[in-house]
Design a protein around this motif. Structure first.
Motif, short mmCIF file in Angstrom:
data_model
loop_
_atom_site.label_atom_id
_atom_site.label_comp_id
_atom_site.label_asym_id
_atom_site.label_seq_id
_atom_site.Cartn_x
_atom_site.Cartn_y
_atom_site.Cartn_z
N UNK A 366 46.88 55.94 45.17
CA UNK A 366 46.09 57.13 45.48
C UNK A 366 46.76 58.39 44.94
N UNK A 367 48.09 58.40 44.96
CA UNK A 367 48.80 59.54 44.39
C UNK A 367 48.60 59.64 42.90
N UNK A 368 48.65 58.48 42.22
CA UNK A 368 48.45 58.47 40.77
C UNK A 368 47.03 58.89 40.41
N UNK A 369 46.07 58.59 41.30
CA UNK A 369 44.68 58.94 41.04
C UNK A 369 44.32 60.35 41.50
N UNK A 370 45.30 61.07 42.04
CA UNK A 370 45.01 62.40 42.59
C UNK A 370 44.38 63.36 41.57
N UNK A 371 44.87 63.44 40.32
CA UNK A 371 44.21 64.35 39.36
C UNK A 371 42.72 64.06 39.19
N UNK A 372 42.36 62.78 39.16
CA UNK A 372 40.94 62.45 39.04
C UNK A 372 40.18 62.81 40.31
N UNK A 373 40.84 62.60 41.46
CA UNK A 373 40.20 62.97 42.73
C UNK A 373 39.95 64.47 42.79
N UNK A 374 40.93 65.23 42.32
CA UNK A 374 40.79 66.68 42.32
C UNK A 374 39.62 67.13 41.45
N UNK A 375 39.52 66.55 40.25
CA UNK A 375 38.41 66.86 39.35
C UNK A 375 37.08 66.53 40.02
N UNK A 376 37.05 65.40 40.71
CA UNK A 376 35.82 64.95 41.36
C UNK A 376 35.34 65.95 42.40
N UNK A 377 36.25 66.37 43.30
CA UNK A 377 35.83 67.26 44.39
C UNK A 377 35.60 68.68 43.90
#
Length: 545
Positions: A366-377
Motif C-alpha cells: 500500500x505504501x508503494x502504491x501511495x503515489x497512484x492512490x494520491x493521483x486517484x483521489x
C-alpha cells in the motif's frame, strides 16, 4: 462523476467475485463427469502398462500369495510399499495435520475400498517384468519395515526380483528432511542374450470416490504435467476422459495436485521421455515412459527417477524439474505473485509470525502504491469541483447529446482534468492486489499457521467472525470519507448496503485473506485522511455533497 464511481464499484465487485469464485473452487466438491472405461491406449502404446488396484482380482499363484506390505518411516514421510510391483500405496505427511490440533498426519496417498491414489513404477518392454503379458513382479525384501535412524541422513530400501535372466534391484533412497525419493533400478543381464526394457512411472487416482464436502478428505483433485516447451499444464480428469495425453519431451514431469500438496514423478531429465494419460476402470492415470534400453549379455545398467510427495514448496520443487514449482498455481499473474511471495517469506523470517508478515507486506504494498492512490483521489476531488459546471452543461444540452459530449471534453481540457484519472490508478493497482491474493490462497506456509488471540489458523475462517465484521466497518468508514458521485436513490441504497454484503461474503474466507483486506482498508483510510487534508489546503473540495 457518476461513471467514475460506477467503475470503482464494478472494480471492487469484480475483485470480490473472483475471490468468492476461487474460494468456492477449494471448498466445494468438484463436479465429475460420468466415468466410462476407455480401451484406447495413450498414443497406441500404453496397452503394455498394468494397473494393480486394491479391488483387482489377483492370480491365485504362490507368487501372488507372497505379496506383502513394507512400512517405511522417515522424519517427514510415512509410507507403505506393496511388494507386488514395488508400488507406493499409502503415504502420510506427519509434519502436516489433517485437522489442526488433532495430531492426525495428512493422508496424501491411500488405498481404500472404493478409492485409490497410488504411485506405480516398473519396467515394461519385451523383457520387462511389468509388461502386461506377465503378472506384476513380487519383490523380496530383507525387512517388513524400515525406519530412518536418529541422526542418519539417508535410508535405503532395496527390493529384489529375478526375471528371465535379469537380476533386478528396485531401490528407494530417502533423505532426512526431504520429500523427494530417489527410485532406481539396478539391472544385471545374467542371460546369454540381449534384454530390452523400458522404464515407466505413473500416478493412479480414482476419479469419482463419492466424497462429500466434509473436508475430512481432500476434495480438489487433478493432474498436471510439464515439458520443455510448456513448463506447466493442468490436465484434469475431464481432460483425461476426453483425450489421452501423449507428449514427447526431453525431461519433463507429471503430477497429481491438491490444494496445498502435490505428488509427482520426475523421470531422467537428460532422457527423451513420453508423457501419457489414460482412464481405466474409473481411474485416472498420468505418467511418463523413458526410452527403450538394450542390455547386453553380462552387462548391467541403472535407470533412475525421482518421486516427490509433500507440500508445494516452491524452492524444493524448482530444484527437481523445470516448471514443477508452478504447481503452486498463481494463475496468469504468477510473475507478480512470485516476487510478492519471496517478500512475504523474507518478512516472516524476521517477524516469525505469518499474520504479522501479512500486515507488514500489506503496509509495504500500500505504501508503494501511495503515489497512484494520491493521483486517484486528487482526480476525484477535481471532478467534484467541476460538478456544478458539469450539471450546467447537462442542463443546457439535455436534449442534444451530440453537442454535450464535445462540450464536456472541452471543459475537461480547459480545466486540465482527466475524467479517467481516478480509474486508471485503480486499474494499475488491481493486478498487484490480485497477485497478493493468490499468494495467500496458494501458500502452504499459511496452512494451520497461527496469528494471535482467537486466530489460530490463517487458512481457516475466523471462528467468531470478528475480522469480517471489522472489515465491513472499515469499508463503511471508507464510504463515508469517499466523495459521493452517485445521485440516484437506488444506487445510493445499494452503496449503503455494500459493506454488509461484503462482510457476509468474507465470513467464509480464510482469516489470513480477511486480515489482509481489513489492514488494507485501515491503511487506505489513513491515506485518504492525509490526502484530503492536503487537497483542502489547495482549495479542492473533498466533502460529500
Amino acid at each position: 462523476m457518476e461513471s467514475q464511481r460506477s467503475l470503482l464499484v464494478i472494480g471492487l465487485a469484480l475483485v470480490s467475485f473472483l475471490l468468492w469464485q476461487q474460494w468456492n473452487i477449494y471448498t466445494a466438491p468438484k463436479p465429475v463427469a460420468p466415468v466410462t472405461q476407455q480401451s484406447q491406449s495413450a498414443g497406441g502404446s500404453s496397452a503394455d502398462l498394468q494397473l494393480t488396484t486394491a479391488d483387482a482380482e489377483q492370480p491365485a499363484t504362490a507368487v501372488a500369495a507372497a505379496a506383502r506390505t513394507i512400512r517405511i518411516s522417515t522424519d517427514v514421510l510415512q509410507l507403505s510399499i506393496d511388494s507386488r510391483g514395488g508400488d507406493i500405496v499409502d503415504l502420510q505427511l506427519p509434519e502436516f495435520e489433517l485437522n489442526k490440533g488433532a495430531g492426525d498426519a495428512y493422508p496424501l496417498m491411500r488405498r481404500l475400498p472404493g478409492f485409490e491414489y497410488v504411485a506405480q513404477s516398473g519396467l515394461i518392454g519385451r523383457d520387462g517384468p511389468d509388461d502386461s503379458r506377465n503378472p506384476r513382479p513380487v519383490y523380496s525384501s530383507a525387512q517388513n519395515s524400515y525406519t530412518l535412524a536418529e541422526g542418519a541422513t539417508e535410508l535405503v530400501v532395496p527390493l529384489l526380483f529375478n526375471h528371465n535372466g535379469l537380476q533386478i534391484e528396485k531401490r528407494f533412497t530417502f533423505t532426512a528432511g526431504q520429500y523427494d525419493v530417489r527410485v532406481e533400478y539396478f539391472i544385471q543381464n545374467q542371460s546369454g542374450e540381449v534384454k530390452t526394457v523400458q522404464p515407466y512411472q505413473h500416478l493412479v487416482q480414482t476419479i469419482d470416490n463419492g466424497e462429500s464436502s466434509s473436508m475430512m478428505m481432500p476434495i480438489y483433485r487433478g493432474a498436471a504435467f510439464g515439458t520443455t516447451s510448456e513448463r506447466y499444464n493442468k490436465y484434469d480428469f475431464d481432460d483425461m476422459q476426453k483425450k489421452n495425453l501423449l507428449e514427447a519431451t526431453n525431461g519433463g514431469w507429471v503430477a497429481m495436485l491438491e490444494h496445498y500438496f502435490v505428488s509427482a514423478w520426475v523421470p531422467d531429465q537428460q532422457a527423451d521421455n513420453q508423457l501419457y494419460s489414460m482412464v481405466r476402470s474409473g481411474q485416472g492415470v498420468i505418467g511418463s515412459k523413458g526410452p527403450t534400453v538394450n542390455i547386453e549379455p553380462g552387462a548391467e545398467t541403472t535407470l533412475s527417477s525421482t518421486f516427490y510427495a509433500g507440500p508445494k514448496n516452491q524452492d524444493n520443487l524448482a530444484k527437481l524439474a523445470n516448471g514443477l514449482d508452478l504447481t503452486v498455481d498463481y494463475g496468469f499473474l504468477w510473475f507478480i505473485s512470485q516476487p510478492l511471495f519471496w517478500l512475504l517469506t523474507t518478512i516472516q523470517g524476521f517477524v516469525v509470525n505469518w499474520g504479522l508478515a501479512i500486515i507488514c507486506i500489506t503496509l509495504i504494498v500500500k505504501g508503494a502504491m501511495y503515489p497512484l492512490t494520491k493521483v486517484q483521489y486528487e482526480s476525484m476531488a477535481k471532478m467534484r469541483n467541476l460538478k456544478p459546471k458539469i450539471e450546467e452543461l447537462q442542463a443546457r444540452y439535455k436534449d442534444d447529446r451530440q453537442k454535450m459530449g464535445p462540450a464536456m471534453m472541452e471543459l475537461y481540457r480547459k480545466e486540465k482534468v482527466n475524467p479517467m484519472g481516478g480509474c486508471l490508478p485503480m486499474i494499475i493497482q488491481m493486478p498487484i492486489f490480485l497477485a497478493l491474493y493468490w499468494v495467500f490462497v496458494e501458500s502452504v506456509e499459511l496452512r494451520h499457521a497461527p496469528f494471535m488471540l482467537w486466530i489460530d489458523d490463517l487458512s481457516a475462517l475466523d471462528p467468531y467472525y470478528v475480522l469480517p465484521v471489522l472489515f465491513g466497518a472499515s469499508m463503511f468508514l471508507m464510504q463515508k470519507l469517499t466523495p459521493m458521485q452517485v445521485t440516484d436513490p437506488m444506487q445510493q441504497k445499494i452503496m449503503m448496503w455494500m459493506p454488509v454484503a461484503f462482510s457476509v461474503f468474507f465470513l467464509w474466507f480464510p482469516s489470513g485473506l480477511v486480515l489482509y483486506w481489513f489492514v488494507s482498508n485501515l491503511i487506505s483510510l489513513a491515506q485518504m485522511l492525509y490526502i484530503y487534508r492536503g487537497m483542502e489546503k489547495k482549495g479542492l473540495h473533498t466533502k460529500k455533497a
